[in-house]
Design a protein around this motif. Sequence first.
Motif, PDB file in Angstrom:
ATOM      1  N   MET A 266       0.842  -1.203   0.000  1.00 60.50           N
ATOM      2  CA  MET A 266       0.000   0.000   0.000  1.00 60.50           C
ATOM      3  C   MET A 266       0.875   1.249   0.000  1.00 60.50           C
ATOM      4  SD  MET A 266      -3.224  -0.523  -0.261  1.00 60.50           S
ATOM      5  CE  MET A 266      -3.624   1.222  -0.020  1.00 60.50           C
ATOM      6  N   ASN A 267       0.387   2.251  -0.694  1.00 56.48           N
ATOM      7  CA  ASN A 267       1.011   3.569  -0.729  1.00 56.48           C
ATOM      8  C   ASN A 267       0.009   4.565  -0.155  1.00 56.48           C
ATOM      9  OD1 ASN A 267       3.068   5.489  -1.553  1.00 56.48           O
ATOM     10  ND2 ASN A 267       1.613   6.164  -3.103  1.00 56.48           N
ATOM     11  N   TYR A 268       0.486   5.507   0.654  1.00 53.92           N
ATOM     12  CA  TYR A 268      -0.401   6.432   1.352  1.00 53.92           C
ATOM     13  C   TYR A 268      -0.211   7.864   0.859  1.00 53.92           C
ATOM     14  CZ  TYR A 268      -1.287   2.545   4.471  1.00 53.92           C
ATOM     15  OH  TYR A 268      -1.653   1.331   4.970  1.00 53.92           O
ATOM     16  N   ASN A 269      -1.257   8.641   1.087  1.00 56.34           N
ATOM     17  CA  ASN A 269      -1.241  10.097   0.793  1.00 56.34           C
ATOM     18  C   ASN A 269      -0.912  10.444  -0.664  1.00 56.34           C
ATOM     19  OD1 ASN A 269      -1.787  10.709   3.553  1.00 56.34           O
ATOM     20  ND2 ASN A 269       0.392  10.483   4.025  1.00 56.34           N
ATOM     21  N   PRO A 270      -1.849  10.192  -1.599  1.00 58.59           N
ATOM     22  CA  PRO A 270      -3.135   9.508  -1.420  1.00 58.59           C
ATOM     23  C   PRO A 270      -2.969   8.007  -1.549  1.00 58.59           C
ATOM     24  CG  PRO A 270      -2.964  10.295  -3.658  1.00 58.59           C
ATOM     25  CD  PRO A 270      -1.703  10.736  -2.963  1.00 58.59           C
ATOM     26  N   PHE A 271      -4.064   7.293  -1.276  1.00 58.07           N
ATOM     27  CA  PHE A 271      -4.007   5.849  -1.331  1.00 58.07           C
ATOM     28  C   PHE A 271      -3.823   5.350  -2.767  1.00 58.07           C
ATOM     29  CE2 PHE A 271      -6.653   6.061   2.663  1.00 58.07           C
ATOM     30  CZ  PHE A 271      -5.633   5.614   3.478  1.00 58.07           C
TER      31      PHE A 271
END
Length: 437
Positions: A266-271
């Motif tokens: 998962m990658n965050y900021n943004p998803f």
Amino acid sequence: MEGAFNNAMLLPFSYTFTPGTSSTNVTDSVTSPWMDTRLWSKLPQTLIDRVLAFLPPPAFFRARCVCKRWYGLLFSNDFLELYIQISPRRHWFLFFKHKSLKSYIYRNNNITSDSGGKTVTANICEGYLFDPYDIAWYRISFSFVPSGFSPAAASGGLICWVSDEAGAKSIILCNPLIGSLSQLPPTLRPRFFPSIGLKVGPSSIDVAVAGDDLISPYAVKNLSTESFHIDAGGFYSLWGTTSSLPRLCSLESGQMVCVDDRFYSMNYNPFSVLAYEIAANSWCKIQAPMRRFLRSPRLVESMGKLILVAAVEKSKLNVPKSLRLWRLQPCGTTWIEIERMPQQLYLQFAELGGGHGFDCVGHGEFIAIIIRGSIKVLLFDILRKMWQWIHPCSCINGVGDDDDDELHGFAYEPTVTTPVTGLLDQITIPIFQSFSD
């Protein structure tokens, strides 16, 4: 090496494997009156070996107490080859208790006295093995794993342990059922708490270490990936293959999910979802569904497919809050919703969660959803479309008493032999840290 299902046996190393709680009643086997020993004693050994190879691990290790021949099956190449060929795959889960994101393993410091009367501290490391078919728990010891390592990934019956100390990472692969340990060469780049991807096949091992590059003693940045590969064909790459992570990525620290020949995180900021192609040594970014409304998104592997599990909250729209599952389509860019938690169950789930979020792990047709800060586990059977709360293991003492206590799970396939680790014996490690240190 020995199995770990019988505490009374003298073992060459100290570890135990004891049953926890189960929803089924366990009774001692007794000889039925109708069984004619004159018939059963004449069964061919090859047929008996096939029966033993089909036994689940707890039953197999109990059977080793019957006679000397069965006891020695773990040392028989013929039996182990048969076991690899016909033993069914079991989609089990392995859980560890931890108090923080960077300390997965449960280490209980017991104070004991040695023969000289001095007080010493012994680390006892435990995992909790869960059989979703029989709803049974087993406690398994990892005391043979050296201190300073935490579990980070699992594949092919092996658990990947990574050194906790910041810097070049040392990696150990272990099979907890037979107590084997195999060490990989240390990574080349210093890192703090990287994401780990592990893929173990019948004749190859692939490991990817990504992100959390130490750019100074006090700062980290997600910059690069190092990969390790070795196979039976004689080809190997000892962290020599590197690649750059996508710009401005916020990689989730921890484990990666392996599906086919890709690692996902998962990658965050943004998803979004980051995908690492093992053969091509390259990253790509996949847009997540409903990314502005996701809460606690998690990736799991289920039946060879990538599944995204997340809570959905649309505060400004007349849409009930829910927990949904999406499956990545074969094209690799689009998602399709495959399931939604029943609303009544979600209300109960959200109340128990208390806003702390959740973690997920998938294996086969099962997805285990663990509420953070607790030992509560919700099991979803994709094939039967059934949701079920799991009775906690009675061996997990004290978890949940502290707000920081929680479970961390891995998809684990129990097996009594992992011959692929023999490939690592071909590698000459210049500096090999002794496990006894």
